[in-house]
Design a protein around this motif. Sequence first.
Motif, short mmCIF file in Angstrom:
data_model
loop_
_atom_site.label_atom_id
_atom_site.label_comp_id
_atom_site.label_asym_id
_atom_site.label_seq_id
_atom_site.Cartn_x
_atom_site.Cartn_y
_atom_site.Cartn_z
N ASP A 77 0.50 -0.93 0.10
CA ASP A 77 0.07 -0.25 0.09
C ASP A 77 0.42 1.16 0.13
OD1 ASP A 77 1.04 -0.02 2.53
OD2 ASP A 77 -0.76 -0.42 3.47
N ILE A 78 2.39 1.28 -0.07
CA ILE A 78 3.14 2.48 -0.02
C ILE A 78 3.49 2.34 -1.16
CG2 ILE A 78 2.73 2.26 2.48
CD1 ILE A 78 6.57 1.82 2.28
N ASP A 79 2.90 1.55 -2.40
CA ASP A 79 4.01 2.00 -4.07
C ASP A 79 2.64 2.37 -4.50
OD1 ASP A 79 4.74 1.74 -6.55
OD2 ASP A 79 4.69 -0.62 -5.86
N TRP A 80 3.15 3.36 -5.03
CA TRP A 80 1.55 4.04 -5.67
C TRP A 80 2.21 3.21 -7.40
CZ3 TRP A 80 -1.31 7.59 -5.83
CH2 TRP A 80 -1.56 8.36 -4.42
N ALA A 81 2.99 2.10 -7.73
CA ALA A 81 2.69 1.03 -8.80
C ALA A 81 1.97 1.30 -10.07
CB ALA A 81 1.89 -0.02 -8.45
N TYR A 82 2.16 2.76 -10.38
CA TYR A 82 1.98 3.12 -11.44
C TYR A 82 2.10 2.44 -12.83
CZ TYR A 82 1.83 8.14 -9.50
OH TYR A 82 1.79 9.05 -8.31
N LYS A 83 1.27 1.90 -14.13
CA LYS A 83 1.11 1.18 -14.73
C LYS A 83 1.07 2.20 -16.16
CE LYS A 83 0.46 -2.26 -12.45
NZ LYS A 83 1.44 -3.39 -12.55
N THR A 84 1.84 1.41 -17.65
CA THR A 84 2.08 2.58 -18.66
C THR A 84 0.68 1.63 -19.49
OG1 THR A 84 3.31 0.64 -19.56
CG2 THR A 84 4.58 2.27 -17.92
N THR A 85 0.56 2.20 -20.58
CA THR A 85 -0.12 1.89 -21.54
C THR A 85 0.68 0.60 -21.78
OG1 THR A 85 0.99 3.12 -23.16
CG2 THR A 85 -0.79 3.74 -22.13
N ASP A 86 0.69 -0.26 -23.04
CA ASP A 86 1.20 -1.81 -23.45
C ASP A 86 2.18 -0.61 -24.31
OD1 ASP A 86 -0.41 -3.23 -22.77
OD2 ASP A 86 -1.53 -4.08 -24.14
N GLN A 87 3.45 -1.27 -24.49
CA GLN A 87 4.21 -0.91 -25.06
C GLN A 87 4.93 -1.25 -26.52
OE1 GLN A 87 6.14 2.44 -23.55
NE2 GLN A 87 4.63 1.89 -22.95
N GLU A 88 4.47 -0.33 -27.59
CA GLU A 88 4.23 -0.29 -28.42
C GLU A 88 5.47 -1.07 -29.05
OE1 GLU A 88 3.29 2.18 -31.72
OE2 GLU A 88 3.53 3.40 -30.15
N TYR A 89 6.96 -0.24 -28.65
CA TYR A 89 7.83 -0.85 -29.12
C TYR A 89 8.91 -1.36 -28.58
CZ TYR A 89 6.97 3.37 -31.65
OH TYR A 89 6.34 4.28 -32.71
N ALA A 90 8.18 -2.55 -28.07
CA ALA A 90 8.73 -3.38 -26.83
C ALA A 90 7.88 -4.06 -26.32
CB ALA A 90 8.95 -2.36 -25.46
N SER A 91 7.83 -5.38 -27.23
CA SER A 91 6.53 -6.19 -27.32
C SER A 91 5.40 -5.93 -27.19
CB SER A 91 7.52 -7.06 -26.15
OG SER A 91 8.45 -7.18 -26.92
N GLY A 92 4.70 -4.94 -26.85
CA GLY A 92 3.59 -4.37 -26.67
C GLY A 92 3.61 -5.40 -25.29
N THR A 93 3.81 -4.75 -24.28
CA THR A 93 4.08 -4.93 -22.90
C THR A 93 3.28 -3.84 -21.95
OG1 THR A 93 6.30 -4.81 -21.79
CG2 THR A 93 5.18 -7.54 -22.72
N GLN A 94 3.09 -3.88 -20.67
CA GLN A 94 2.43 -3.19 -19.80
C GLN A 94 3.90 -3.07 -18.17
OE1 GLN A 94 0.16 -3.92 -16.70
NE2 GLN A 94 -1.43 -1.52 -17.68
N GLN A 95 4.39 -1.94 -18.33
CA GLN A 95 5.61 -1.64 -17.49
C GLN A 95 4.44 -1.32 -16.05
OE1 GLN A 95 8.44 -2.64 -17.73
NE2 GLN A 95 8.04 -3.88 -19.09
N THR A 96 5.00 -1.91 -15.06
CA THR A 96 4.42 -0.96 -13.37
C THR A 96 6.12 -0.10 -13.47
OG1 THR A 96 4.04 -2.94 -12.88
CG2 THR A 96 4.69 -1.15 -10.81
#
Length: 578
Positions: A77-96
């Motif tokens: 609960d002390i980590d915002w853990a922001y989520k990115t969009t799926d990264q089109e230039y990086a295997s389509g993965t979402q990052q934290t």
Amino acid sequence: MRLIGLALLPLAVAVPHTSHSTYDYIIVGSGTSGLVVANRLSEQKNTTVLVIEAGGSVYNNPNVTDTLGYGKAFDTDIDWAYKTTDQEYASGTQQTVRAGKALGGTSTINGMVYLRAQAAQIDAWETVGNKGWNWKNMLPYFKKSEQFQDPAQYPFLDGSGVAFDPAYHGFTGPLKLNDGLAQKLNATYQKLEVPVQYNPDPNGGDMVGYSLFPMTVHSELNIREDAARAFYYPYHNRTNLHVWLHTHANKITWKDGHNAVASGVEVTLSNGTTTVVKATREVILATGALKSPVLLELSGVGNPDILSKYKITTKINLPTVGENLQDQMNNGLQFDSKTSYYNKSADYVSYPSAAQLFPNSTAVGAELLRKLPAYAAQVASANGNITKARDLYHFFKIQWNLIFKYGIPVAEILLEPSGTMYDTEYWGSVPFSRGSIHLSSADPTAAAVIDPKYFMLDFDLHAQVQAARFIREVFKTKPFADMAGAETSPGLSTVAAGANDEGWADFIKDNFRSNFHPISTVAMMPKEIGGVVDSSLKVYGTSNVRVVDASVLPFQVCGHLQSTVYAVAELKREGSGY
């Protein structure tokens, strides 16, 4: 190392909401920069300061205090853990992307590394139009925060090879630094085809080489020294300094009239009540590169085309709010060890320049220089020409000069012995890719749209791959080769020896993570070239709103962000008179 119980330290402070509804200064965010500014402002007894923090106190949280506990706080609960969009230039993965949600901000969950930028990188801030922002002027403010703990005072460091230059350090500031890493790889680095020499103090403005680095640790107590322990808890009895915990800032409020004069901040209190707290002098945002631009947009400061989608009235037309997002990409290699490390050992770091990392650096530099106009056009096109190609080319040329003319580090490479293995982490330190962050709703609790565009530009992949090749070279070079076993990740069966960039690409893109160093979304530079704040960190078009956090840094730094953010907060508190 001797461990002294936490009971000997002051008890954690519970900071309730008070009946006060008006303060001279309201600071949104209690992290690395916000608490520095709050501390320095509240030194003036006739000045009232309120800090608004969405999280709570983590004074006794073992996931924070444990100096060997990096990562334990992630996804709590002390980590915002922001989520990115799926990264089109990086295997389509979402990052934290990690960021601290607590009194002390991200300094409560980071890796505690205290490493500054190369001097030339800070000088580049002035080159881009920020008068007075240079290494010479900033060095006293780096030192002002520091309470450097001389390793000679601690018996457990005897024989470690630790060295430092006292001219580059402060010894009386609030922030305790521990320099406790041993030198074991020096001979190996010097035997590489292009030697990497030992750098006794990477915080002196020249980072290139193999180094040992200080960490934000209280050596005697063996606990993390976060921003709250350094800048708040020892001073919490000041009657003019208030902190509201578990309080969410929704937006800046404005005085009536055409001029953009902030009147205060709308907040949601811990009990769910929404109210407005007033500021008679200034509102200061210190919520980081992934929160401050969104707060500006929620307050009507930004791109009218974006704001109008969510029926937010434009108070100030500043379309580059949220643009220029820069982050680094982190990968790792693993090897067996012929030696057992029963406790996590020290981290050993190298900072190679382009000449040391790339076997043909002159040709690499020439090829990159030819690509810069296309890079600039590609980034500008991706954001709808909000940032202009001509301006981006100017920024990219400055970055190119830093790499190939001034010889700044182009990668950071960490070696971490643990158990019967060697874990390495590495990242290109100055990627060229640029992304953005923007709100997704007028609801202040809604997640933002974060798109760093990792690996958008091919030099970033090339630098990442070359760092991996560099690590392989270290592990097959004596004397260190005698201590290491086989490569276990990715392993030669996955990425062959001598693989080209394409041969590395799947492993790199499938296994990277954010390095949690986002910057530049509220960039400090002239407005006409895309700046959001001026050289006093005041938001263009406002009379009393500043941003003091990593979002104002115009260029990525090779060191870890916290040291530079501490110094920015120190300098602008004193230098601008606020």
